[in-house]
Design an enzyme around this catalytic site. Structure first.
Site, PDB file in Angstrom:
ATOM      1  N   SER A 136      54.111  32.807  37.315  1.00 35.27           N
ATOM      2  CA  SER A 136      54.446  31.378  37.368  1.00 35.27           C
ATOM      3  C   SER A 136      53.423  30.431  36.758  1.00 35.27           C
ATOM      4  O   SER A 136      53.710  29.249  36.579  1.00 35.27           O
ATOM      5  CB  SER A 136      54.721  30.951  38.813  1.00 35.27           C
TER       6      SER A 136
ATOM      7  N   SER B 268      57.391  29.269  37.632  1.00 32.75           N
ATOM      8  CA  SER B 268      57.747  28.124  38.454  1.00 32.75           C
ATOM      9  C   SER B 268      56.846  26.915  38.267  1.00 32.75           C
ATOM     10  O   SER B 268      57.235  25.804  38.631  1.00 32.75           O
ATOM     11  CB  SER B 268      57.738  28.528  39.932  1.00 32.75           C
TER      12      SER B 268
ATOM     13  N   LYS C  93      50.245  21.248  41.568  1.00 32.85           N
ATOM     14  CA  LYS C  93      51.594  21.768  41.803  1.00 32.85           C
ATOM     15  C   LYS C  93      52.039  21.413  43.230  1.00 32.85           C
ATOM     16  O   LYS C  93      51.230  21.433  44.161  1.00 32.85           O
ATOM     17  CB  LYS C  93      51.595  23.294  41.604  1.00 32.85           C
TER      18      LYS C  93
END
Lengths: 473, 484
Positions: free
Chosen positions: B174, B150, B75
Site C-alpha cells: 500500500s 491503499s 494517511k
C-alpha cells in the site's frame, strides 16, 4: 443409592494479584468507582496495542509450578473472537495452544485416602468488563477489563461433590499460599465452572457446564442437584443435552442458560501484536526457588515441631496466622505455646475486633517477650486474657501492663501457702476424695486456688504447694 | 503563488534558517496548492487552523533540524489527537482520536507540520483507493486514472507537489504500489522498524508505516526520525540509531543484485519489462552484478496474503461494534440489531467482504486448513528470501505489473486488486523492507517503478542503489511540468 457414577471436571478462573492489568498499565483494583481504572487499550480504542505484564507472567508461572505443571518454555497468546459488549476489542487475548502449564496435579485426601486430581492445563488470559443491567439499560464498567487471570482446567477426575469441594479448597489454599491470588470467590477473584456428567458404566455421559458458582459449598450443591436432574431425565428416557447452566441459590437448582451450539466457533488464531514469549530455565528456576512455603510443606513442618494434626490444619486455614507463625520457625521457643496463643486468645481477639495481625502491635519481638513471660511463669495463661487487649493495641511491655492493671502472678510461697491452707480447711469433702484417690479433687481444689487469687497464682508452684499440703492431712 | 514547495528540503531548510521564509509561508503555500488541486481528492480532512497556528508558533523558534517547519500529510488510518481520523470509512466518519500515534509524536518532536489526513482505501483494504467512503483520489499524471492504494491520497499529494512528504502504511504493497503509479519514492521499512502504535490495524502481522517523498534523499531523511523501538508496541524492534542517508553517495560497483524470474514473467506487461531490462543493462554497465534467480513460493504469496490479512482483519475490525465509538445506528431494537445494522451500514462492501472471508477462514477446522497452513508457507517464503540474501545484497524487479489504470476499471473483479499487488505482497509476508523508485514512463506517459527489496534492516543499502539510479536517470517527476 444411585446406580449412576458422577464424573466431574472443574475450570477455575483466578485473578492474579498484580498492581496493573495484563496488557495495559491501568490499575488492577477491585471495588473502585466504575470506569476509573482504564487506559485506551482497555476500551479497545483503535490503534492501541497490548503490552505484557511481566509480573503477571511470573505469578502464573508460580501457580503452574505449585500445581506441578510442565512449563511451556516457548509460549504465545491467541485471540478468542466473539462479540459481547463486555469484550471491548471483540476478542479476548488468551492462550489456547501454548498454555503456560500443562499436565499438573493436585493431591487431595478423601476419607483419609490420598487422591490425585490431574490438571489438564493452566493458561493466562484477560478478564472482561462487567455489565450491570438495570431496567431497560445496561451499564459497562471497564475496570475489570484486562485484569490478569489464570484459568485452571482439571481432567474429569472427580466422582463426587465432596471430592469437588475438597479439590477447590485445596486449590484455593495452594493459590493463596503461592501468593498468586487473593481467591475471594464473593468478590469474583476466583470463579468456578463445573462440568458434570453421569453414567452407569465406563463410558462418559453427556456433560453439562454450570458456570460461575458463587461459593465452594454451592459447587457441592450444584453438582448434587445437576446429577439428580440428569438422572431423572435419563430414567425417563430423555437424552442429556450439552448445555450451559447456572446455579440458582434460591431454588437450589441449576437453570438453563443456553444450549451449546454445534462447534462453538471462537476463530482462534495467534495474537500477532504480542511476540513469542520465551521462559528461560533460569527464570523458571528462580520462580521455583522463591516459591512461598506451600500448605503441605507447612503441615509437615508444624507436625515436626510438635503441633497436633488439628492445630496444624487450623493454622494453615488462616494464612496470615500461618505466615506469622512461620516468622518464628528458626527460633528456639515452645511452638505449641505459640500455636495455642495464636489459635486461642489472639484469634478470639482478632475475630471480635475484626482486625488482622497487621493492625496490632504484636511484633515478633513482643510475641517473643510474651512467650518468655509464659515460659518463666511470671504470668499465667489467665493473665494473658487480662492483658492481651492492651498488649495488642499499645506499645507497652508486659510488666508495665501488669503493674498498671494490678495483675500479679503470686509466686510468694508464704502467701500461697496461707491461701491453700484456708481452702483445704473449707473443703474437707474434697480432701477426703483426694485421700480416696479421686483425681478430680485436686483439679477442683486448684480451681478454688485460682478463683481465690483471681488467676494470679503461679500454677505449677500452687499445684506443688497444694499437693504438699494435702499429703500432710 | 510562491513556489517554495518545489525546492528541495535542503534548500527550504536554508531559506528557513536565514529567515527568508517562515514555516507559515510553506503551510499557506501547501493549502493553496491543495485548493488548486482539490479535484485530486487527495485529502479527507485538512488541518488548516491548527497547522497555521503551529506554523506561527514556530516563527520564533530556532530552526534546529532539517525537517523543522516542513509540511507533511498523514494517511487517515494513523491517529492524530484532536484531528478526525476516518480510515476513509463511514464507521469512523466522526472519530476524533484522543491521542497521537507514536509516529505523529515524532513528527511533532521535530516540528513538522501536519497539513491534513490523506485519502485511502477504506481501512486500507484495496489497491486503488476506490473503496474510500470519501470517493477515490485521482492520479496527478492523468486524472482519469487511479492513484493506487491503499495510500493513494498520500501518493497523489506528494506526486502533485502539494506537500513534500506523506506518511503511508503498507500491508500488502500500500505504500509501494501507489508510489509506483504516481512516480514518487515510497519505503516500506522492515517490520518492526517503526512503531505501529496509533496505526488503526488492518492486518497486524503485516502492517508497517513508512515515508513517501519526492526523492530518495528526502525519503531517508524522514525515515531517520520515524524509526525506533516504542514501549507501546511489543513488535517494534530495538536497533542502534543510524543515518539512512549515510550510504547515498557510495559507489555501487560490485554490488550483487538478484531478479527473481517470477518478477519478470508473463504477469508483467511488456513495456514495464522493457523498462526493467533497461535498468538492468545500465546497472551491469556500471559494474553491478545482476543475476536472474528462482525464488520459490513467490507465486503463493497472494493466496497466503488473502488468508492471513483477511483473517487478522476480521478480528481487528470486531471492535467497531457501535458501542464505545464510531458509527452506531439510532434506536436499535436490541444488542444484536445494534451490532448488525451498525456494521452493515458503517462498513463498505470491500471491508465487509474481507471480514466475511476472514471469519470463514478462521472458522472451526478451516483455521487449520488455511491459516496454519498459510503461516507455514509464509515461513518458507522467509527462508527463500534468507537464502537469496546469503548471495545477494538486494533483490529487484518491477513494483507493479502495469501502470496505473483507469478509475472504475477493476471494480467488478474483487480479485483484481490483489493481483495488482502480486509483486509487492511477498515482501510483507517476509517482513522485509521494500521500496519503489520511479525509473521511467510508459508510452502513455505514466510512471513506471522499480521495486528494491533489502535484507532485514538494510534500508540504507536500498537507498544507496536507489540514489545511484535516481542520479543517473535524472527524471523530471513533477507532473505539472510534463515529466520527461
Amino acid at each position: 443409592m444411585s446406580t449412576y457414577q458422577k464424573t466431574i471436571g472443574i475450570e477455575v478462573h483466578c485473578e492474579l494479584k498484580t498492581n496493573t492489568k495484563m496488557f495495559s498499565s491501568a490499575k488492577n483494583g477491585y471495588g473502585d468507582s466504575a470506569n476509573c481504572n482504564l487506559t485506551l487499550l482497555d476500551l479497545g480504542y483503535p490503534g492501541t496495542l497490548p503490552l505484557i505484564n511481566d509480573y503477571a507472567v511470573t505469578l502464573a508461572l508460580r501457580a503452574a509450578l505449585a500445581l506441578h505443571c510442565e512449563i511451556h518454555r516457548e509460549m504465545y497468546f491467541d485471540r478468542k473472537n466473539y462479540f459481547y459488549p463486555d469484550l471491548p476489542k471483540g476478542y479476548q487475548i488468551t492462550q489456547a495452544k501454548t498454555p503456560i502449564g500443562i499436565n499438573g496435579y493436585v493431591e487431595i485426601e478423601v476419607d483419609g485416602k490420598p487422591k490425585t486430581i490431574r490438571i489438564h492445563d493452566i493458561h493466562i488470559e484477560e478478564d472482561t468488563a462487567k455489565s450491570v443491567h438495570q431496567g431497560n439499560h445496561s451499564y459497562l464498567d471497564f475496570n475489570r477489563a484486562g485484569v490478569p487471570l489464570i484459568e485452571i482446567v482439571t481432567e474429569p477426575d472427580m466422582n463426587s461433590s465432596e471430592e469437588a469441594m475438597l479439590y477447590l479448597e485445596k486449590l484455593r489454599s495452594l493459590l493463596l499460599y503461592a501468593d498468586v491470588s487473593d481467591c475471594k470467590i464473593e468478590e469474583g477473584s476466583m470463579r468456578c465452572d463445573v462440568n458434570v456428567s453421569i453414567s452407569k458404566d465406563d463410558t462418559l455421559g453427556v456433560r453439562t457446564e454450570t458456570k460461575n458458582i458463587g461459593s465452594i459449598r454451592n459447587v457441592g450443591l450444584a453438582i448434587e442437584s445437576e446429577a439428580l436432574r440428569q438422572e431423572k431425565l435419563l430414567e425417563e428416557g430423555i437424552a442429556i443435552q450439552e448445555e450451559t447452566r447456572r446455579y440458582d441459590d434460591a431454588s437450589k437448582e441449576t437453570v438453563l442458560m443456553r444450549v451449546k451450539e454445534i462447534g462453538n466457533d471462537y476463530r482462534y488464531f495467534p495474537e500477532p501484536d504480542i511476540p513469542k514469549l520465551c521462559l528461560s530455565e533460569e527464570r523458571i528456576r528462580k520462580v521455583q526457588e522463591q516459591m512461598p512455603m506451600l500448605p503441605d510443606d507447612r503441615k509437615a513442618r508444624y507436625q515436626a515441631l510438635g503441633l497436633s494434626d488439628l492445630s496444624s490444619s487450623k493454622l494453615i486455614q488462616n494464612k496470615p496466622l500461618s505466615d506469622y507463625f512461620n516468622l518464628f520457625l528458626e527460633d528456639d521457643i515452645d511452638f505449641v505455646m505459640l500455636s495455642n496463643l495464636l489459635l486461642g486468645d489472639i484469634s478470639f481477639y482478632l475475630n471480635r475486633t475484626m482486625k488482622t495481625l497487621m493492625d496490632t502491635t504484636l511484633t515478633k519481638e513482643r510475641m517473643l517477650s510474651l512467650l518468655q513471660h509464659l515460659y518463666d511463669q511470671t504470668i499465667t495463661t489467665k493473665n494473658v486474657k487480662d492483658l492481651l487487649e492492651e498488649f495488642l493495641e499499645t506499645d507497652k511491655d508486659i510488666d508495665t501492663i501488669c503493674k498498671e492493671k494490678g495483675i500479679q502472678n503470686i509466686s510468694d510461697t508464704t502467701l500461697l501457702s496461707t491461701i491453700i491452707k484456708n481452702i483445704i480447711e473449707q473443703n474437707p469433702e474434697s480432701v477426703k476424695d483426694y485421700q480416696q484417690g479421686r483425681d478430680r479433687a485436686i483439679k477442683y481444689l486448684m480451681g478454688q486456688v485460682m478463683k481465690e487469687t483471681k488467676g494470679s497464682a503461679n500454677p505449677s508452684l500452687a499445684r506443688d504447694l497444694l499437693e504438699e499440703e494435702l499429703k500432710k492431712q | 503563488m510562491s513556489k517554495y514547495l518545489d525546492h528541495s528540503i535542503l534548500e527550504i531548510h536554508e531559506l528557513l534558517k536565514s529567515k527568508q521564509i517562515t514555516p507559515l509561508t510553506l503551510v499557506k503555500e501547501a493549502f493553496e496548492r491543495i485548493e488548486e488541486e482539490a479535484s485530486l481528492n487527495a485529502f479527507i480532512t485538512l488541518n488548516k487552523e491548527a497547522a497555521i497556528k503551529e506554523a506561527k508558533a514556530l516563527e520564533n523558534m530556532e530552526v534546529d533540524n532539517v525537517l523543522f517547519g516542513i509540511p507533511i500529510a498523514v494517511k487517515d488510518n494513523i491517529t492524530t489527537k484532536g484531528l478526525r481520523t476516518t480510515c476513509a470509512s463511514k464507521m469512523l466518519e466522526q472519530f476524533v482520536p484522543v491521542y497521537d500515534a507514536t509516529v505523529v509524536e515524532k513528527l511533532h518532536d521535530c516540528h513538522m507540520i501536519i497539513i491534513g489526513k490523506t485519502n485511502m482505501d477504506e481501512f486500507a483494504m484495496g489497491s486503488t483507493s476506490e473503496t474510500s467512503y470519501f470517493k477515490a483520489p485521482h492520479n496527478p499524471w492523468d486524472t482519469e486514472r487511479i492513484a493506487g492504494g491503499s495510500s493513494g491520497g498520500s501518493a497523489a499529494a506528494v506526486a502533485a507537489r502539494l506537500v513534500p512528504f506523506a506518511l503511508g502504511s503498507d500491508t500488502g504493497g500500500s505504500i509501494r504500489q501507489p508510489s509506483s503509479y504516481t512516480g514518487i519514492v515510497g519505503m516500506k521499512p522492515t517490520y518492526g522498524r517503526i512503531s505501529r502504535y496509533g496505526l488503526i490495524a488492518f492486518a497486524s502481522s503485516l502492517d508497517q508505516i513508512g515515508p513517501m517523498s519526492r526523492n530518495v534523499y528526502e525519503n531517508a531523511l524522514l525515515l531517520n526520525i520515524l524509526v525506533g523501538q516504542d514501549r507501546h508496541d511489543l513488535t517494534s524492534v530495538a536497533k542502534d540509531p543510524e543515518d539512512f542517508t549515510r550510504l547515498l553517495d557510495n559507489d555501487v560497483r560490485g554490488m550483487k543484485v538478484a531478479i527473481p524470474n517470477y518478477f519478470v514473467s508473463d504477469i508483467v506487461s511488456d513495456e514495464i519489462k522493457e523498462k526493467i531490462d533497461e535498468v538492468v543493462k545500465f546497472l551491469k554497465s556500471q559494474g553491478v552484478i545482476v543475476d536472474y534467480v528462482d525464488l520459490p513460493y513467490l507465486d503463493k504469496a497472494v493466496t497466503l496474503y488473502q488468508i492471513i490479512a483477511m483473517g487478522e482483519a476480521s478480528s481487528n475490525l470486531a471492535r467497531f461494534d457501535g458501542i464505545r465509538y464510531g458509527y452506531a445506528v439510532e434506536d436499535p431494537k436490541d444488542l444484536e440489531d445494534l451490532y448488525c445494522r451498525s456494521r452493515q451500514e458503517g462498513f463498505g462492501d470491500e471491508v465487509k467482504r474481507r471480514i466475511m472471508v476472514g471469519s470463514y477462514l478462521l472458522s472451526g477446522e478451516n483455521a487449520k486448513v488455511y491459516y496454519t497452513k498459510a503461516q507455514q508457507i509464509r515461513d518458507d517464503i522467509c527462508k527463500s528470501f534468507e537464502q537469496c540474501f546469503k548471495d545477494y545484497d538486494l533483490v529487484i524487479g518491477p513494483t507493479t505489473t502495469t501502470v496505473a489504470y483507469h478509475l472504475n476499471e477493476g471494480m467488478d473483479d474483487p480479485l483484481k486488486s490483489f493481483l495488482d499487488d502480486v509483486l509487492v505482497i511477498p515482501v510483507n509476508m517476509a517482513g522485509l523492507p521494500g521500496m519503489n523508485l520511479p525509473v521511467g514512463f510508459s508510452k502513455e506517459h505514466m510512471p513506471i517503478g522499480l521495486h528494491i527489496i533489502g535484507n532485514y534492516f538494510e534500508e540504507a543499502k536500498m537507498y544507496q542503489l536507489a540514489r545511484f539510479l535516481e542520479k543517473n536517470l535524472a527524471l523530471d517527476l513533477n507532473p505539472k511540468e510534463g515529466g520527461k
